[in-house]
Design an enzyme around this catalytic site. Structure first.
Site, PDB file in Angstrom:
ATOM      1  N   GLY A   1       0.816  -1.196   0.000  1.00 49.61           N
ATOM      2  CA  GLY A   1       0.000   0.000   0.000  1.00 49.61           C
ATOM      3  C   GLY A   1       0.853   1.250   0.000  1.00 49.61           C
ATOM      4  O   GLY A   1       2.086   1.194  -0.030  1.00 49.61           O
TER       5      GLY A   1
ATOM      6  N   ASP B   1      -2.523   7.158  17.920  1.00 51.26           N
ATOM      7  CA  ASP B   1      -3.418   7.089  16.750  1.00 51.26           C
ATOM      8  C   ASP B   1      -4.129   5.739  16.743  1.00 51.26           C
ATOM      9  O   ASP B   1      -4.124   5.026  15.749  1.00 51.26           O
ATOM     10  CB  ASP B   1      -2.640   7.292  15.454  1.00 51.26           C
ATOM     11  CG  ASP B   1      -3.571   7.557  14.261  1.00 51.26           C
ATOM     12  OD1 ASP B   1      -4.724   7.964  14.486  1.00 51.26           O
ATOM     13  OD2 ASP B   1      -3.131   7.337  13.120  1.00 51.26           O
TER      14      ASP B   1
END
Length: 821
Positions: A23, A142
């Site tokens: 990715g 996160d």
């Protein structure tokens, strides 16, 4: 999504051989790679690289160096272990353990909210990961569904790209928010310097809410509105199950001091570390797809490369759906740099465990093994991967109708031994799984057998009118199936039935009805419910229209329905408009415009065959491609085999495959396709269509799936012998690495090599097989009765075992040659 490597992609990063592209994000690209040096040889990692223009910024390189140092502090069984990195290389890189599975975000988007037990176990493991991070002085900062990967034995926390040591100064300017708005804490909104360990717990509370409801806890709308709700901890928990609501609310307390610590949270969730993580069936299936993808890549023996442009027609690059993406991007030139962070022994063991899981990964269904989560003491290198776990198989193969069935000895029923049984009526379409073998009979009933020993488990008769108990072909060619009873569909612990204008889902072993819905559709010769993505897809139209409806497999809720005809067709134009296959998140159906593909979750149309392929009657889906062809019971029409994109159903290569003239002329039709071979069969005309091609059957042809070229040919004996006895064969399937079919006496197996080359045919007698028999000489002028006709057997290969079902009702179960009995 596992993608091919471009020409300018690196082939080696540090000690790692680059295999595929995982990715990309704003800062760089991430690659799947394999360690080829030292004691960790053979293990798989995700290697994050940084774009050259970004790496040229000294401030960013400093930040990346800190990221590597932070990652080096992480040592948790519940997080993707860092194994190396170099911030001073020409192209900086960081490698972490590769997790073969979807993210929590992907799993919930595809399968919906998770059960309470699963949310508890998932939350407990992520809390343990946070406890390990915080114990090392690291904050995640996160924590969101996209940063929790799902592996076969539980979740793994990934991506410490904005993590920092709790003793270090912030890496962002004061007031700059770092995180994802819907999964921030009030401290994130107030400014990055205020983020603490309790902030990670708040984010975990939001994540649990999402896992349990499928919705973001602070809703949507303008960014300012979302951030305000986060800052005030105004989460909507009304849809969170009551068993979880108090714990989630504690995590989302506005005062950080009132939130539980990660270790306290793990205790509140009350989930232990069992040997089998409680993933629901749909998530196990999803994870299995990723494992299968990795296993296929390992089996290929090399990296996944971008295909060169074809001379003509559209170019299709060989992307393979499945593997998790981590945010980052690719270097312009291949870097080769030494590792700056030495892996610890414990990390090597964890990586070995990850590889062990990947090497046995499942595909078309669930993972093939449920291993003990304790990591092995020594690294495991990649050997030949075991086959994936298959939820169920019919004469079309798995749900993708490819006719290719992976063989995995772990799926063999416990205590299995060769057996023979007899149904109470002639068999007429069957399916099998690990827990049950179910057959439709010609009188419109279902009979279920134990696949371990052949004992009858249950029967079902959904036909309201007892006089409706005959299946026949009328004098004008109309097909009438008793009770409109379809071929059953076995999917793990469920059996989907369509009969008597009802759709039922039953428990596989007991036959208990889980739910039932009304359906006005009848069934044709091969009509079968299609199961995938947590749904069962069935025809629901009537004699004047065609429709397909998706019901939730768990409880029968109607999810969506689609018209398959324009309801104004002439009778001669009407076909069996119905679902035919499921693969890659899509369900395929035959419409009056030919085959169409729908998103299995939403019903949105994704593709349709071109006009040249509109007359196709059969569709087989294999990976990125779908194959379709018209069928002709008379064997008069030549074979025309179309190769299509599996998503859009657009033609690949500009037209049908260049099947050799001799094969096309035979009138064969496709029965199976894998990455190695496509199989076409000419068994001769069926007895009720003997006015057409009366020549001897040509047999089974093995073709190149990319070009249509002939790789092998295996003749069949004449359907009718001199003594008047008939010998018919099943549709050939691909079982593991062999071509497999059955006749009335034996199994026939042909080994298939990596290049599709086929070996010598092996004939194995089936004990208890009925043998060839003579036709019943009844008057066929008015009707052809299917219970009196000689029909081909059905072979159902699963777990290294072949269940062979004969039209007489005899069922024989034998081990496939080469498999341990």
């Amino acid at each position: 999504m596992l993608g091919p490597l471009r020409e300018d992609a690196p082939r080696r990063i540090g000690p790692y051989e680059v295999l595929a592209r995982l990715g990309a994000g704003g800062m760089g690209e991430v690659f799947l790679a394999r360690d080829t040096d030292g004691a960790g040889s053979g293990v798989f990692v995700a290697v994050k690289t940084v774009r050259r223009d970004v790496a040229g910024d000294p401030a960013f390189r400093d930040r990346f160096r800190r990221e590597i140092k932070v990652a080096a502090l992480v040592d948790s069984a519940y997080a993707a272990a860092p194994v190396g990195g170099d911030a001073d290389a020409g192209v900086p890189w960081l490698a972490t353990a590769y997790v073969p599975g979807p993210s929590l975000s992907q799993a919930v988007r595809r399968g919906g909210p998770l059960p309470v037990a699963t949310v508890r176990a998932l939350g407990a493991d992520v809390a343990r990961a946070l406890a390990d991070l915080h114990g090392a002085g690291v904050l995640h900062r996160d924590l969101k569904p996209g940063n929790v990967m799902l592996s076969v034995d539980g979740p793994r926390l990934i991506d410490f790209g904005i993590a920092r040591s709790s003793t270090a100064t912030t890496m962002t300017a004061t007031g700059l928010m770092v995180g994802t708005p819907s999964f921030m804490s009030p401290e994130h909104v107030a400014g990055a310097r205020r983020v603490t360990a309790a902030s990670d717990v708040f984010c975990l509370g939001s994540l649990l809410c999402y896992a349990a409801t499928g919705e973001d806890p602070f809703g949507d709308g303008p960014l300012a509105a979302v951030l305000y709700r986060v800052s005030q901890a105004e989460a909507d928990l009304t849809r969170v199950p009551e068993e979880l609501r108090g714990t989630v609310a504690a995590c989302l307390a506005v005062d950080p001091e009132e939130r539980p610590t990660p270790r306290e949270l793990a205790g509140l969730l009350g989930a232990g570390t069992g040997k089998v993580f409680p993933w629901p069936e749909g998530v196990r299936d999803h994870i299995g797809e990723y494992g299968r993808e990795l296993a296929q890549l390992v089996a290929s023996g090399g990296p996944l490369l971008e295909a060169p442009p074809a001379p003509a027609g559209p170019v299709v690059t060989p992307t393979v759906p499945g593997l998790h993406s981590v945010p980052t991007l690719a270097p312009v030139a291949p870097p080769t740099v030494p590792a700056a962070v030495a892996p610890r022994k414990r990390r090597k063991r964890l990586l070995a465990a990850v590889l062990a899981l990947a090497a046995v990964a499942g595909g078309l269904g669930t993972y093939l093994l449920w291993p003990d989560p304790a990591p092995p003491k020594t690294p495991v290198t990649a050997g030949p991967p075991a086959g994936p776990r298959v939820p169920g198989v019919s004469d079309r193969g798995p749900a993708d109708a490819s006719g290719a069935v992976a063989q995995n000895a772990a799926q063999r029923p416990a205590g299995w031994k060769p057996w023979r049984a007899k149904l109470t009526a002639p068999a007429f379409g069957c399916s099998a799984g690990e827990k049950v073998l179910v057959c439709r009979t010609t009188d419109g009933r279902y009979e279920a057998l134990d696949p371990a020993n052949g004992k009858r488990l249950w029967t079902a008769d959904l036909v309201a009118d007892p006089r409706d108990d005959m299946s026949f072909i009328g004098p004008t060619g109309g097909i009438f199936i008793a009770g409109g009873t379809a071929v059953p569909a076995v999917h793990d612990g469920s059996v989907a039935l369509l009969s008597g204008e009802r759709v039922q889902v039953r428990e596989a072993r007991s036959g208990a009805v889980r739910w039932e819905r009304k359906s006005t559709a009848g069934a044709g010769m091969r009509t079968q419910p299609v199961v995938g993505d947590g749904a069962v897809f069935v025809p629901t139209g009537d004699d004047d229209s065609g429709r397909m409806t998706a019901f939730a497999l768990a409880d029968g809720r109607e999810l969506w329905t689609k018209a398959l005809t324009n309801a104004s067709l002439a009778r001669g134009e009407f076909r069996d408009f119905e679902p035919v296959a499921y693969a890659n998140g899509l369900v395929y159906a035959l419409s009056d415009g030919g085959f169409v593909a729908f998103d299995a979750k939403t019903g949105q149309q994704r593709g349709q065959v071109p006009p040249a392929a509109k007359e196709c009657d059969s569709l087989l889906v294999q990976g990125r491609y779908a194959y379709c062809a018209p069928l002709d019971a008379t064997n008069e029409a030549p074979l025309v085999l179309h190769r299509l994109d599996a998503t859009t159903l657009a033609p690949v290569g500009g037209g049908p495959l260049a099947v050799p003239a001799g094969v096309a002329k035979s009138g064969a039709w496709p029965t199976a396709v894998s990455a190695r071979a496509a199989v076409a069969l000419d068994r001769g005309a069926m007895s009720w269509a003997d006015w057409g091609n009366t020549s001897a059957p040509e047999g089974a042809f093995v073709l190149d799936p990319a070009t249509g070229g002939l790789l092998g040919h295996y003749p069949l004996p004449p359907a009718g012998a001199a003594d008047g006895k008939r010998q018919l064969v099943s549709d050939p399937l691909i079982a593991g690495n062999s071509l497999l079919w059955a006749d009335f006496s034996s199994l026939h197996l042909v080994p298939l090599g990596n290049g599709g080359t086929s070996g010598k045919e092996r004939v194995v007698p089936v004990p208890g097989a009925p043998g060839p028999r003579a036709e019943d000489p009844y008057d066929r002028v008015n009707s052809t009765y299917l219970d009196r006709e000689i029909r081909p057997p059905v072979v159902l290969p699963l777990g290294g075992v072949a269940h062979v079902v004969y039209d007489t009702g005899v069922v024989a179960s034998v081990a496939l040659p080469g498999e341990k009995e």
